[in-house]
Design an enzyme around this catalytic site. Sequence first.
Site, PDB file in Angstrom:
ATOM      1  N   GLU A   1       0.856  -1.095   0.044  1.00 39.17           N
ATOM      2  CA  GLU A   1      -0.011   0.181   0.041  1.00 39.17           C
ATOM      3  C   GLU A   1       0.993   1.308  -0.022  1.00 39.17           C
ATOM      4  O   GLU A   1       0.593   2.138  -0.810  1.00 39.17           O
ATOM      5  CB  GLU A   1      -0.940   0.095   1.365  1.00 39.17           C
ATOM      6  CG  GLU A   1      -2.153  -0.965   1.005  1.00 39.17           C
ATOM      7  CD  GLU A   1      -2.888  -0.537  -0.180  1.00 39.17           C
ATOM      8  OE1 GLU A   1      -3.303   0.401  -0.316  1.00 39.17           O
ATOM      9  OE2 GLU A   1      -3.422  -1.736  -0.759  1.00 39.17           O
TER      10      GLU A   1
ATOM     11  N   CYS B   1     -12.269   2.743 -14.549  1.00 37.08           N
ATOM     12  CA  CYS B   1     -12.534   4.085 -14.584  1.00 37.08           C
ATOM     13  C   CYS B   1     -11.409   5.104 -14.437  1.00 37.08           C
ATOM     14  O   CYS B   1     -11.174   5.866 -13.660  1.00 37.08           O
ATOM     15  CB  CYS B   1     -13.275   4.351 -13.068  1.00 37.08           C
ATOM     16  SG  CYS B   1     -14.509   5.789 -13.120  1.00 37.08           S
TER      17      CYS B   1
ATOM     18  N   CYS C   1     -17.112   2.740 -19.349  1.00 36.71           N
ATOM     19  CA  CYS C   1     -18.400   2.353 -18.726  1.00 36.71           C
ATOM     20  C   CYS C   1     -19.004   1.210 -19.327  1.00 36.71           C
ATOM     21  O   CYS C   1     -19.914   0.514 -18.709  1.00 36.71           O
ATOM     22  CB  CYS C   1     -19.043   3.332 -19.092  1.00 36.71           C
ATOM     23  SG  CYS C   1     -18.654   4.972 -18.048  1.00 36.71           S
TER      24      CYS C   1
ATOM     25  N   CYS D   1     -18.142  -1.645 -17.193  1.00 37.35           N
ATOM     26  CA  CYS D   1     -18.247  -1.373 -15.936  1.00 37.35           C
ATOM     27  C   CYS D   1     -19.421  -2.281 -15.118  1.00 37.35           C
ATOM     28  O   CYS D   1     -20.514  -1.865 -15.531  1.00 37.35           O
ATOM     29  CB  CYS D   1     -18.152   0.023 -15.598  1.00 37.35           C
ATOM     30  SG  CYS D   1     -18.207   0.517 -13.806  1.00 37.35           S
TER      31      CYS D   1
ATOM     32  N   CYS E   1     -24.520   4.185 -12.096  1.00 36.39           N
ATOM     33  CA  CYS E   1     -23.529   5.389 -11.954  1.00 36.39           C
ATOM     34  C   CYS E   1     -24.068   6.557 -12.710  1.00 36.39           C
ATOM     35  O   CYS E   1     -24.431   6.758 -13.695  1.00 36.39           O
ATOM     36  CB  CYS E   1     -22.393   4.954 -12.716  1.00 36.39           C
ATOM     37  SG  CYS E   1     -21.046   6.493 -12.912  1.00 36.39           S
TER      38      CYS E   1
END
Length: 351
Positions: A36, A195, A202, A205, A211
């Site tokens: 991370e 995205c 899209c 997605c 959305c």
Amino acid sequence: MASLFSRKVIAWQATHGRHSLPWQMRQGPYSVWLSEVMLQQTQVATVQNFYPQFLAKFPTVKSLAAAPLDDVLALWSGMGYYTRARNLHRAANQVMTDFGGEFPKTAEGLEQLVGVGRSTAAAIAAFCYGERVAILDGNVKRVLARVLAFEGDLANAAQVRLLWDKAIALLPTHNLKKTMPAYTQGLMDMGATLCHARAPDCVSCPVASICKASISKACEAYPIKKKKLKRSTESIWLLHATRKSRQGDAVLLQQRPLDGASKVWAGLFSLPPFASEAALQAAVPQALHPQLVFQPVFKHVLTHKDMWLHVVRVQLPANSKLPAVQGDWFALGDALLLGLPAPIRKLLAAQ
Ligand code: SF4
């Protein structure tokens, strides 16, 4: 919408998400924390190269804490944003001394570690302990701002907090040990693979039907961020002094102070830097001035700053010294094993 959204993200992650990144092969807070922190400002493809080497050298938080900072910086060399490496080392020591060698088991506890912000703490807690906490890194801000058509300006801290509240409301509510890691990974994967900032995919997605930005064909209008980063510029003159040694060419390097006024390159080894051409010339004996070779200036771009680097080369006879310049001589092969800023590494590698 909340449960529908999280169910769609989790189902998509199972079939289309990323499952074979090197850090997904290991469980546990140490490896998740490491990945991370590396991913905070470095592309996945670069982290994929560095992560296995780093983990091989420092397989546990104990080994990282015990290592000299110079070794950590040397291995970090090439990933940039060295504050992360310095914080990583400090946080490893915090884990050993303040937490008895065990990572805290909640996001709130993890946030006490140096360099671990709210989103990173949430990612570790969600992946390792299934805690119901929301991540909100740059990619996830973009996904959620679009899904919700969030009108707040994300340059404004109060609006970010508001989006964070909304992110929490969207989290799964059941079977958290299983759903939180999958959902968190799913959001990260959607941000990274679908995205995109420009031309989001899209069509592929999983949340396109709910959305709001996609439905109104205004994806690129979100997220809203009005304040522009203020950039500054700095010019630095770098003395690239070399001399012959028994192992071939040697180069003069100076380790930048950890607590200097400028945090740029702190703790790393650099060609001796000077604020002006006059300052550089003053540090070099007059007799050598005719041998100074001024290289073409080049730009090194940092997040908030453009650095103009003026490299001045000089080749010295074997065993000669520059008493007015701080630094140590390193054989070129040894120099390349040190923690070096990216442009300095490039210069030395081309020497
Ligand atoms: S539908 Fe498009 S804009 Fe909305 S989250 Fe998915 S990729 Fe992003």
